[in-house]
Write an enzyme that holds these catalytic residues in place. Structure first.
Site, PDB file in Angstrom:
ATOM      1  N   GLY A 123       0.717  -1.280   0.079  1.00 31.86           N
ATOM      2  CA  GLY A 123      -0.042  -0.006   0.061  1.00 31.86           C
ATOM      3  C   GLY A 123       0.730   1.167  -0.048  1.00 31.86           C
ATOM      4  O   GLY A 123       0.950   1.814   1.074  1.00 31.86           O
ATOM      5  N   TYR A 124       1.394   1.668  -1.057  1.00 25.98           N
ATOM      6  CA  TYR A 124       2.267   2.879  -1.452  1.00 25.98           C
ATOM      7  C   TYR A 124       1.579   4.007  -2.153  1.00 25.98           C
ATOM      8  O   TYR A 124       1.187   4.848  -1.494  1.00 25.98           O
ATOM      9  CB  TYR A 124       3.640   2.447  -2.013  1.00 25.98           C
ATOM     10  CG  TYR A 124       4.769   1.802  -1.167  1.00 25.98           C
ATOM     11  CD1 TYR A 124       4.499   1.183  -0.063  1.00 25.98           C
ATOM     12  CD2 TYR A 124       5.740   1.860  -1.806  1.00 25.98           C
ATOM     13  CE1 TYR A 124       5.502   0.513   0.643  1.00 25.98           C
ATOM     14  CE2 TYR A 124       7.070   1.398  -0.995  1.00 25.98           C
ATOM     15  CZ  TYR A 124       6.606   0.454   0.239  1.00 25.98           C
ATOM     16  OH  TYR A 124       7.638   0.025   0.776  1.00 25.98           O
ATOM     17  N   SER A 125       1.143   3.701  -3.237  1.00 27.77           N
ATOM     18  CA  SER A 125       0.771   4.646  -4.460  1.00 27.77           C
ATOM     19  C   SER A 125      -0.774   5.054  -3.823  1.00 27.77           C
ATOM     20  O   SER A 125      -1.545   4.410  -3.214  1.00 27.77           O
ATOM     21  CB  SER A 125       0.496   4.112  -5.541  1.00 27.77           C
ATOM     22  OG  SER A 125       1.792   3.573  -6.055  1.00 27.77           O
ATOM     23  N   SER A 157      -1.778  -4.224  -6.187  1.00 29.81           N
ATOM     24  CA  SER A 157      -1.817  -5.506  -6.680  1.00 29.81           C
ATOM     25  C   SER A 157      -1.941  -6.677  -5.703  1.00 29.81           C
ATOM     26  O   SER A 157      -1.219  -6.864  -4.807  1.00 29.81           O
ATOM     27  CB  SER A 157      -0.428  -5.643  -7.397  1.00 29.81           C
ATOM     28  OG  SER A 157      -0.084  -4.725  -8.105  1.00 29.81           O
ATOM     29  N   GLU A 240      12.810  -4.097  -4.711  1.00 24.35           N
ATOM     30  CA  GLU A 240      11.648  -4.217  -5.789  1.00 24.35           C
ATOM     31  C   GLU A 240      12.203  -3.958  -7.179  1.00 24.35           C
ATOM     32  O   GLU A 240      11.857  -4.692  -8.238  1.00 24.35           O
ATOM     33  CB  GLU A 240      10.512  -3.249  -5.645  1.00 24.35           C
ATOM     34  CG  GLU A 240       9.530  -3.178  -6.384  1.00 24.35           C
ATOM     35  CD  GLU A 240       8.064  -2.522  -5.977  1.00 24.35           C
ATOM     36  OE1 GLU A 240       8.399  -2.021  -4.866  1.00 24.35           O
ATOM     37  OE2 GLU A 240       7.286  -2.814  -6.728  1.00 24.35           O
ATOM     38  N   THR A 371       8.268   4.723 -12.484  1.00 21.41           N
ATOM     39  CA  THR A 371       8.420   4.918 -14.013  1.00 21.41           C
ATOM     40  C   THR A 371      10.137   4.791 -14.604  1.00 21.41           C
ATOM     41  O   THR A 371      10.809   5.312 -13.770  1.00 21.41           O
ATOM     42  CB  THR A 371       7.577   6.249 -14.372  1.00 21.41           C
ATOM     43  OG1 THR A 371       8.334   7.259 -14.091  1.00 21.41           O
ATOM     44  CG2 THR A 371       6.314   6.071 -14.050  1.00 21.41           C
ATOM     45  N   GLU A 373      10.927   7.320 -16.374  1.00 19.68           N
ATOM     46  CA  GLU A 373      11.451   8.795 -16.003  1.00 19.68           C
ATOM     47  C   GLU A 373      11.936   8.728 -14.728  1.00 19.68           C
ATOM     48  O   GLU A 373      13.259   9.662 -14.856  1.00 19.68           O
ATOM     49  CB  GLU A 373      10.259   9.578 -16.264  1.00 19.68           C
ATOM     50  CG  GLU A 373       9.616  10.039 -17.687  1.00 19.68           C
ATOM     51  CD  GLU A 373       8.713   8.854 -18.118  1.00 19.68           C
ATOM     52  OE1 GLU A 373       8.466   7.871 -17.342  1.00 19.68           O
ATOM     53  OE2 GLU A 373       8.430   8.620 -19.497  1.00 19.68           O
TER      54      GLU A 373
HETATM   55  C1  LIG Z   1       1.688  -3.422 -12.777  1.00 22.26           C
HETATM   56  C2  LIG Z   1       1.788  -2.529 -11.866  1.00 22.26           C
HETATM   57  C3  LIG Z   1       1.691  -2.757 -10.591  1.00 22.26           C
HETATM   58  C4  LIG Z   1       1.676  -2.072  -9.650  1.00 22.26           C
HETATM   59  N1  LIG Z   1       1.491  -2.364  -8.108  1.00 22.26           N
HETATM   60  C5  LIG Z   1       1.516  -1.462  -7.263  1.00 22.26           C
HETATM   61  C6  LIG Z   1       1.194  -2.035  -5.846  1.00 22.26           C
HETATM   62  O1  LIG Z   1       1.096  -3.152  -5.580  1.00 22.26           O
HETATM   63  N2  LIG Z   1       1.192  -1.135  -4.767  1.00 22.26           N
HETATM   64  C7  LIG Z   1       1.427   0.089  -4.949  1.00 22.26           C
HETATM   65  O2  LIG Z   1       1.385   0.991  -4.113  1.00 22.26           O
HETATM   66  N3  LIG Z   1       1.573   0.799  -6.305  1.00 22.26           N
HETATM   67  C8  LIG Z   1       1.612  -0.124  -7.401  1.00 22.26           C
HETATM   68  N4  LIG Z   1       1.579   0.497  -8.696  1.00 22.26           N
HETATM   69  C9  LIG Z   1       1.495   1.780  -8.880  1.00 22.26           C
HETATM   70  C10 LIG Z   1       2.885   2.242  -9.439  1.00 22.26           C
HETATM   71  O3  LIG Z   1       4.031   2.446  -8.209  1.00 22.26           O
HETATM   72  C11 LIG Z   1       2.804   3.782  -9.913  1.00 22.26           C
HETATM   73  O4  LIG Z   1       1.858   3.705 -11.061  1.00 22.26           O
HETATM   74  C12 LIG Z   1       4.079   4.611 -10.172  1.00 22.26           C
HETATM   75  O5  LIG Z   1       4.789   4.775  -9.268  1.00 22.26           O
HETATM   76  C13 LIG Z   1       3.760   5.751 -11.283  1.00 22.26           C
HETATM   77  O6  LIG Z   1       2.791   6.600 -10.505  1.00 22.26           O
HETATM   78  P1  LIG Z   1       1.236   7.190 -11.169  1.00 22.26           P
HETATM   79  O7  LIG Z   1       1.033   6.094 -11.714  1.00 22.26           O
HETATM   80  O8  LIG Z   1       0.743   8.130 -10.222  1.00 22.26           O
HETATM   81  O9  LIG Z   1       2.003   8.058 -12.237  1.00 22.26           O
HETATM   82  P2  LIG Z   1       2.490   9.750 -12.091  1.00 22.26           P
HETATM   83  O10 LIG Z   1       3.580   9.757 -10.979  1.00 22.26           O
HETATM   84  O11 LIG Z   1       1.294  10.587 -11.938  1.00 22.26           O
HETATM   85  O12 LIG Z   1       3.150   9.900 -13.309  1.00 22.26           O
HETATM   86  C14 LIG Z   1       2.743  10.321 -14.728  1.00 22.26           C
HETATM   87  C15 LIG Z   1       3.797  10.336 -15.714  1.00 22.26           C
HETATM   88  O13 LIG Z   1       4.536  11.567 -15.246  1.00 22.26           O
HETATM   89  C16 LIG Z   1       6.031  11.380 -15.374  1.00 22.26           C
HETATM   90  N5  LIG Z   1       6.668  11.675 -13.898  1.00 22.26           N
HETATM   91  C17 LIG Z   1       6.014  12.086 -12.854  1.00 22.26           C
HETATM   92  N6  LIG Z   1       7.040  12.617 -12.061  1.00 22.26           N
HETATM   93  C18 LIG Z   1       8.234  13.008 -12.940  1.00 22.26           C
HETATM   94  C19 LIG Z   1       9.434  13.652 -12.640  1.00 22.26           C
HETATM   95  N7  LIG Z   1       9.824  14.006 -11.401  1.00 22.26           N
HETATM   96  N8  LIG Z   1      10.397  13.727 -13.798  1.00 22.26           N
HETATM   97  C20 LIG Z   1       9.908  13.119 -15.044  1.00 22.26           C
HETATM   98  N9  LIG Z   1       8.801  12.697 -15.263  1.00 22.26           N
HETATM   99  C21 LIG Z   1       7.845  12.387 -14.167  1.00 22.26           C
HETATM  100  C22 LIG Z   1       5.865   9.687 -14.870  1.00 22.26           C
HETATM  101  O14 LIG Z   1       7.016   9.302 -15.380  1.00 22.26           O
HETATM  102  C23 LIG Z   1       4.806   9.351 -15.911  1.00 22.26           C
HETATM  103  O15 LIG Z   1       5.050   9.117 -16.997  1.00 22.26           O
HETATM  104  C24 LIG Z   1       1.514  -0.307  -9.740  1.00 22.26           C
HETATM  105  C25 LIG Z   1       1.645  -0.132 -11.017  1.00 22.26           C
HETATM  106  C26 LIG Z   1       1.741  -0.944 -11.975  1.00 22.26           C
HETATM  107  C27 LIG Z   1       1.737  -0.417 -13.427  1.00 22.26           C
END
Ligand SMILES: Cc1cc2nc3c(=O)[nH]c(=O)nc-3n(C[C@H](O)[C@H](O)[C@H](O)COP(=O)(O)OP(=O)(O)OC[C@H]3O[C@@H](n4cnc5c(N)ncnc54)[C@H](O)[C@@H]3O)c2cc1C
Length: 389
Positions: A123-125, A157, A240, A371, A373
Site C-alpha cells: 500500500g504505497y501509491s 496489486s 523491488e 516509471t 522517467e
Molecule cells: C503493474 C503495476 C503494479 C503496481 N502495483 C502497485 C502496488 O502493488 N502497490 C502500489 O502502491 N503501487 C503499485 N503500482 C503503482 C506504481 O507504483 C505507480 O503507478 C507509479 O509509481 C507511477 O505513479 P502514477 O501512476 O501515479 O503516475 P504519475 O506519478 O502521475 O506519473 C505520470 C507520468 O509523469 C511522469 N513523471 C512524474 N514525475 C516525474 C518527474 N519528476 N520527472 C519526470 N517525469 C515524471 C511519470 O514518469 C509518468 O510518465 C503499480 C503499477 C503498475 C503499473
C-alpha cells in the site's frame, strides 16, 4: 571478470529447471481448474518446502543462507518459465524486516513468510501520489497504544487475496514531506479496510483501490521509527527494482518469435518475417538488448554479493529490462502482422496469441516499481551527479 558458471552452479540450475518443470509447468496442466493466484500459492508452498522461497535469508529466520548468485539462477530460471517466486512477502517485506524490523517483528513474521503461509500486498501509491510518493496523504494518528489510519491507496496489486498489507502513512503533516511518514504492517482483515477492483486492458483485475476508514493498528506494527518510514521504504524499493527477472522474462517470447521466423518449411508467416530486413534487424537488436540487460542484472547481483549497495545500477537494470520487454512486445506484434492482434484462444492467432497479450501487459512494465522517467532521474542525479531537474 569470470563470465562462466562453475559446476556447482550449473548443477543447481539443472535442479531448479527440473523442479520448475515438475511443480509449476506440468502441475499447471494437471491443476487447470485453479485460479492463477491459487496455483501460485500452491507452488510457493512447494518452494517453501524445498527451502527456495527465501533461500538467501539467514537460516535463523527460515532461509537457507544461499548465495546471491544461487538466488539469481533461481530467479532467472523462474522468470524464463513464468513461474512465481517469493512475491511481496518473501522478496520485499521479509528482507526489509531483516534490515529494519525489531527482533519481535522478525520472529512473528519471517517464519510465516518463509513457510508461504501468508500473502502480502503493498500500500504505497495513492491517487495523487505515485512518482512523487513522499507527498502521500493517508493519515495515521496515534491513539494510546494504537494508530488509527484513514485514507486511500491505489494500484494495490493482489490485495483481494492478501492477508497483510505493508502501508505508508503520514504521521506528521507539519514536517517536510519525507520526514513525516511512518510504515506499518496491517492485517487485511482489520475492520475498516475495503477494496474496489480495477479491471485492466486485457480483462484481468489484478489491481485495487484500497480504502482505510478508522483502521486501528497496534503501534508495535510499525517498521522502523515513527516519521522515518520513508527511509525504510527506500530499502523495500531497492529490493523491488533490482533483479534479473525482467530481462529473463523477455528471453522465452524472444526465442518463440525467433523459432517462428526460422521455421524450416520456409513458407507463410515465418518466411515473411525472415525475409524482411526491418524485422531481421529488429530480431538482432533484441538479441543484443537481452544480452546487455542480462549483464546489467548480473552486475547488481555481483555488487550485492560484495556488500555494495546497487542504487543507480538497480535503476539501470529495472529501466533497461522493462524497456527491452516493451520493445520486444511491440516488435513481435508488428512482425506478426494483423493476425498478431488476435488473442489467445482465437483460431488464427499466431504463437497462440501470446504476443497480443504480451503487448498489452507490457505497457505497465515501465510504470510499475517506478516509471522509466523516475529511474532516469535517479541515474542522472544519484549516479551521474547531475543537479536535480
Ligand atoms: C503493474 C503495476 C503494479 C503496481 N502495483 C502497485 C502496488 O502493488 N502497490 C502500489 O502502491 N503501487 C503499485 N503500482 C503503482 C506504481 O507504483 C505507480 O503507478 C507509479 O509509481 C507511477 O505513479 P502514477 O501512476 O501515479 O503516475 P504519475 O506519478 O502521475 O506519473 C505520470 C507520468 O509523469 C511522469 N513523471 C512524474 N514525475 C516525474 C518527474 N519528476 N520527472 C519526470 N517525469 C515524471 C511519470 O514518469 C509518468 O510518465 C503499480 C503499477 C503498475 C503499473
Amino acid at each position: 571478470m569470470e563470465f562462466g558458471w562453475n559446476d556447482e552452479q550449473r548443477g543447481f540450475r539443472e535442479r531448479v529447471r527440473s523442479f520448475i518443470d515438475e511443480h509449476w509447468t506440468s502441475a499447471a496442466r494437471r491443476r487447470s481448474e485453479l485460479e492463477p493466484w491459487q496455483r501460485a500459492r500452491e507452488y510457493q508452498k512447494r518452494l517453501a518446502e524445498a527451502g527456495w522461497l527465501t533461500m538467501a535469508w539467514p537460516q535463523e529466520y527460515g532461509g537457507a543462507g544461499a548465495s546471491y548468485f544461487e538466488q539469481l539462477i533461481f530467479a532467472e530460471e523462474s522468470s524464463y518459465a513464468s513461474a512465481p517466486t517469493g512475491g511481496q512477502g518473501a522478496d520485499r517485506v521479509g528482507p526489509t524486516l531483516i534490515i529494519h524490523g525489531t527482533e519481535e517483528q522478525r520472529r512473528e513474521h519471517l517464519p510465516k513468510i518463509a513457510r508461504a503461509e501468508v500473502d502480502w500486498c503493498q500500500g504505497y501509491s495513492e491517487p495523487g501520489s505515485g512518482s512523487d510518493l513522499a507527498s502521500l496523504q493517508t493519515r495515521a494518528v496515534r491513539d494510546g497504544d494504537d494508530f488509527v489510519i484513514n485514507g486511500q491507496k491505489i494500484w494495490t496489486s493482489g490485495a483481494q487475496h492478501a492477508d497483510w498489507i505493508h502501508v505508508l502513512t503520514r504521521t506528521d503533516p507539519a514536517a517536510p514531506k519525507h520526514r513525516g511518514i511512518s510504515y506499518f504492517m496491517v492485517p487485511m482483515s482489520t475492520p475498516g479496510i475495503s477494496l474496489r477492483p480495477i479491471v485492466q486492458l486485457h480483462g484481468a483485475a489484478g489491481f485495487n483501490e484500497t480504502f482505510f476508514e478508522d483502521v486501528r493498528v497496534p503501534a508495535r506494527n510499525m517498521i522502523g521509527e515513527e516519521n522515518r518510514g520513508w527511509y525504510v521504504s527506500t530499502t523495500t524499493l531497492d529490493f523491488e527494482r533490482s533483479g534479473i527477472h525482467r530481462i529473463a522474462a523477455a528471453l522465452r517470447p524472444f526465442r518463440r518469435l525467433l523459432a517462428h521466423a526460422q521455421r524450416p518449411d520456409g513458407a507463410g508467416e515465418g518466411r515473411r518475417i525472415a525475409d524482411d530486413p526491418t524485422h531481421r534487424r529488429a530480431l538482432a537488436d533484441t538479441a543484443t538488448e537481452i544480452e546487455v540487460g542480462r549483464l546489467l542484472g548480473y552486475r547488481v547481483t555481483w555488487m550485492q554479493a560484495r556488500r555494495l549497495v546497487p542504487n543507480m545500477e538497480s535503476s539501470m537494470s529495472k529501466m533497461f529490462g522493462s524497456e527491452t520487454q516493451q520493445r520486444l512486445a511491440r516488435r513481435g506484434v508488428n512482425m506478426l502482422g494483423l493476425y498478431g492482434n488476435l488473442r489467445p484462444g482465437e483460431e488464427r492467432a499466431p504463437l497462440g496469441g501470446e504476443f497480443c497479450n504480451y503487448y498489452m501487459s507490457s505497457v505497465s512494465l515501465t510504470i510499475a516499481a517506478g516509471t522509466s522517467e523516475i529511474q532516469r532521474n535517479i541515474i542522472a542525479s544519484r549516479g551521474l551527479g547531475l543537479p536535480r531537474g
